[in-house]
Write a protein that holds these residues in place. Structure first.
Motif, PDB file in Angstrom:
ATOM      1  N   LYS A 180      29.886 -34.932 -20.280  1.00 34.84           N
ATOM      2  CA  LYS A 180      31.283 -35.224 -19.963  1.00 34.84           C
ATOM      3  C   LYS A 180      31.543 -36.729 -19.968  1.00 34.84           C
ATOM      4  O   LYS A 180      32.559 -37.195 -20.487  1.00 34.84           O
ATOM      5  CB  LYS A 180      31.639 -34.635 -18.599  1.00 34.84           C
ATOM      6  N   GLY A 181      30.617 -37.483 -19.408  1.00 32.10           N
ATOM      7  CA  GLY A 181      30.804 -38.925 -19.298  1.00 32.10           C
ATOM      8  C   GLY A 181      30.807 -39.648 -20.625  1.00 32.10           C
ATOM      9  O   GLY A 181      31.445 -40.690 -20.767  1.00 32.10           O
ATOM     10  N   LEU A 182      30.094 -39.107 -21.614  1.00 31.57           N
ATOM     11  CA  LEU A 182      30.032 -39.737 -22.936  1.00 31.57           C
ATOM     12  C   LEU A 182      30.951 -39.045 -23.937  1.00 31.57           C
ATOM     13  O   LEU A 182      30.849 -39.274 -25.145  1.00 31.57           O
ATOM     14  CB  LEU A 182      28.589 -39.717 -23.463  1.00 31.57           C
ATOM     15  N   GLY A 183      31.849 -38.219 -23.431  1.00 27.18           N
ATOM     16  CA  GLY A 183      32.729 -37.448 -24.307  1.00 27.18           C
ATOM     17  C   GLY A 183      33.714 -38.273 -25.108  1.00 27.18           C
ATOM     18  O   GLY A 183      34.278 -37.777 -26.085  1.00 27.18           O
ATOM     19  N   GLY A 184      33.915 -39.524 -24.729  1.00 25.42           N
ATOM     20  CA  GLY A 184      34.855 -40.370 -25.466  1.00 25.42           C
ATOM     21  C   GLY A 184      34.275 -40.991 -26.717  1.00 25.42           C
ATOM     22  O   GLY A 184      34.994 -41.618 -27.492  1.00 25.42           O
ATOM     23  N   ASN A 185      32.972 -40.827 -26.918  1.00 23.61           N
ATOM     24  CA  ASN A 185      32.318 -41.375 -28.112  1.00 23.61           C
ATOM     25  C   ASN A 185      31.971 -40.244 -29.070  1.00 23.61           C
ATOM     26  O   ASN A 185      31.575 -39.157 -28.647  1.00 23.61           O
ATOM     27  CB  ASN A 185      31.049 -42.141 -27.725  1.00 23.61           C
ATOM     28  N   ILE A 186      32.095 -40.523 -30.357  1.00 22.62           N
ATOM     29  CA  ILE A 186      31.874 -39.504 -31.383  1.00 22.62           C
ATOM     30  C   ILE A 186      30.747 -39.933 -32.313  1.00 22.62           C
ATOM     31  O   ILE A 186      30.699 -41.084 -32.756  1.00 22.62           O
ATOM     32  CB  ILE A 186      33.156 -39.271 -32.209  1.00 22.62           C
TER      33      ILE A 186
END
Length: 207
Positions: A180-186
């Motif tokens: 969840k915490g790294l969900g902003g990176n693709i």
């Protein structure tokens, strides 16, 4: 008879042009008469247009102060890459939708491509380059290597920075927390397994 023919040929004394001029003047007079105070003030207001000229901005990046001359529209990402030669953060998407341009600003993960350089004056900026000091490499960097958490490499610097910031705030994070915490990176190459394995190992104290 001749006078009547001359009048038909030459037209009446009050021509169509005179009529249009009179109509325009009447419309203008009506508009002015019906203007409220705000509209009247706006009509008399002289608009000043200022050019976006470059200015000196001092940025604290990786513990050092740099003074750069930039226009107000220039992003932090542009300054880091083109003025300071810190090319770790990447411009993969001009809308910063993938997180490849993630840097730290005052301990928070920020997308450098969505932040103007002039907004960052007086703040402490850290890029992925700061995670190596001489021969000492941050555990996130070495963990990415250990778990093969990279492929093409374009997203890797942003993921490394985002992981470092996340673990600083959540040192005992679970797998679900990490995802969840790294969900902003693709990652377009799909190396999520290696990335989460690296972060999870660090959160468990290397176990």
């Amino acid at each position: 008879m001749q006078d009547r023919n001359d009048q038909k040929r030459n037209g009446p004394d009050f021509s169509r042009r005179d009529f249009l001029k009179g109509s325009a003047a009447a419309a203008t007079a009506t508009a002015v008469a019906t203007q409220g105070p705000e509209e009247a003030a706006a009509a008399n207001l002289k608009t000043n247009v200022f050019a976006a000229t470059a200015q000196n901005v001092t940025l604290n990046v990786n513990g050092k102060n740099y003074t750069v001359n930039v226009e107000p529209r220039v992003t932090l990402l542009h300054v880091l890459r083109n003025s300071l030669n810190l090319t770790g953060c990447k411009e993969v998407d001009e809308r910063s939708a993938d997180g490849a341009d993630t840097v730290m600003i005052d301990g928070k993960a920020v997308l450098a491509g969505s932040r103007l350089a002039i907004e960052c004056e007086g703040k402490k900026i850290r890029t992925v380059e700061s995670l190596r000091q001489g021969d000492k490499v941050d555990e996130v960097v070495s963990g990415f290597v250990k778990h093969d958490a990279m492929q093409c490499g374009f997203c890797t610097p942003g993921f490394v920075v985002a992981t470092r910031v996340f673990l600083d705030k959540n040192p005992k994070a679970s797998l679900g927390d990490i995802q969840k915490g790294l969900g902003g990176n693709i990652c377009r190459c799909g190396t999520y397994q290696g990335i989460t394995s690296c972060a999870l190992e660090i959160s468990k104290g290397g176990k």
